[in-house]
Scaffold this active site. Structure first.
Site, PDB file in Angstrom:
ATOM      1  N   GLY A  18       2.019  12.395 -12.215  1.00 24.52           N
ATOM      2  CA  GLY A  18       1.333  11.133 -11.982  1.00 24.52           C
ATOM      3  C   GLY A  18      -0.084  11.260 -11.463  1.00 24.52           C
ATOM      4  CE1 TYR A 154       3.992   2.052  -1.233  1.00 24.26           C
ATOM      5  CE2 TYR A 154       3.013  -0.083  -1.755  1.00 24.26           C
ATOM      6  CZ  TYR A 154       3.022   1.299  -1.892  1.00 24.26           C
ATOM      7  OH  TYR A 154       2.079   1.928  -2.653  1.00 24.26           O
ATOM      8  N   PRO A 184      -5.055   1.847  -4.626  1.00 17.53           N
ATOM      9  CG  PRO A 184      -4.208   3.780  -5.546  1.00 17.53           C
ATOM     10  CD  PRO A 184      -4.286   3.027  -4.266  1.00 17.53           C
TER      11      PRO A 184
END
Length: 247
Positions: A18, A154, A184
């Site tokens: 990734g 998160y 991001p």
């Protein structure tokens, strides 16, 4: 391509695939010596990097465990004798609505996403201090500015990354070390391939640039923050999300 990171050692976490893999390859293309840290096998990334340089090592590392970081530091010190760039990219993002969220998962996300940034800095800042120079780039998320559900744990971890980075920038500025954050959007990787289609569409449809983010989109800001051109930038967060969250 210019070797702007020649003789510099870059440590990348989550480097087996990734975004982490893309970051590592691009540093290698620009002359850096690479240290790949991941709980999974990084041999594929290492093979790709060896097309450009043989100065690369892979170390198995659970970024939430202090002893793994200490082991990594010893190997890096013995192999290269220095550390110049640390990119804390590894992270997890299990969707879990609050009603189903338990303290064990909450703590695991905090450990992997936030405590790892602290442990990485504790491990490698001493090597950076030897040269009075260093770049630490931590990865957060634009989710902190969205209305997505099921990500309270998160978001807490990623807001913590930003707060920690701002404070650490104050502490390390006099030592020639900068600390910045890249945040991001959801990016097209193996880790996001199983996300529901409606979740993915809800992301790009709110962006000014109407497409999913690719790993390469995230690399450019990281390379910039690691360069000499960014020597007067620290404690900042760059959002890379196609124009969804605007600061």
């Amino acid at each position: 391509m210019l070797n702007i990171y020649e003789n510099q050692v870059a440590i990348i976490t989550g480097a087996s695939k990734g975004i982490g893999q893309e970051i590592a390859i691009n540093f290698a293309k620009r002359g850096a010596q690479l240290v790949l840290l991941d709980i999974d096998d990084s041999s594929i990334t290492q093979a790709k990097i060896e097309e450009f340089t043989k100065k690369v090592i892979s170390i198995k590392c659970n970024v939430g465990i202090k002893e793994d970081w200490e082991n990594a530091r010893k190997i890096v010190e013995n192999t290269f004798g220095r550390a110049d760039i640390l990119v804390n990219n590894a992270g997890i993002y299990p969707f879990k609505e609050f009603d189903e969220l338990d303290i064990e998962l909450f703590r695991k996300v905090i450990n992997v996403n936030l405590e790892s940034a602290f442990l990485g800095a504790k491990a490698f800042v001493p090597l950076m201090e030897q040269n009075q120079s260093g770049r630490i780039i931590n990865i957060a998320s634009n989710s902190i500015g969205t209305n997505l559900t099921g990500l309270s744990h998160y978001m807490a971890s990623k807001m913590g990354v930003i707060g920690f980075s701002r404070g650490l920038a104050n502490d390390l500025g006099p030592k020639g070390i900068t600390v910045n954050v890249v945040a991001p959007a959801i990016t097209r990787t193996a880790g996001t391939s199983n996300l529901p289609e409606d979740v993915l569409e809800s992301v790009w449809s709110k962006q000014a640039i109407k497409r999913f983010g690719e790993p390469q989109d995230i690399v450019g800001p990281i390379l910039f923050l690691a360069s000499e051109d960014a020597g007067f930038i620290t404690g900042q967060t760059i959002v890379v999300d196609g124009g969804m969250m605007k600061l």
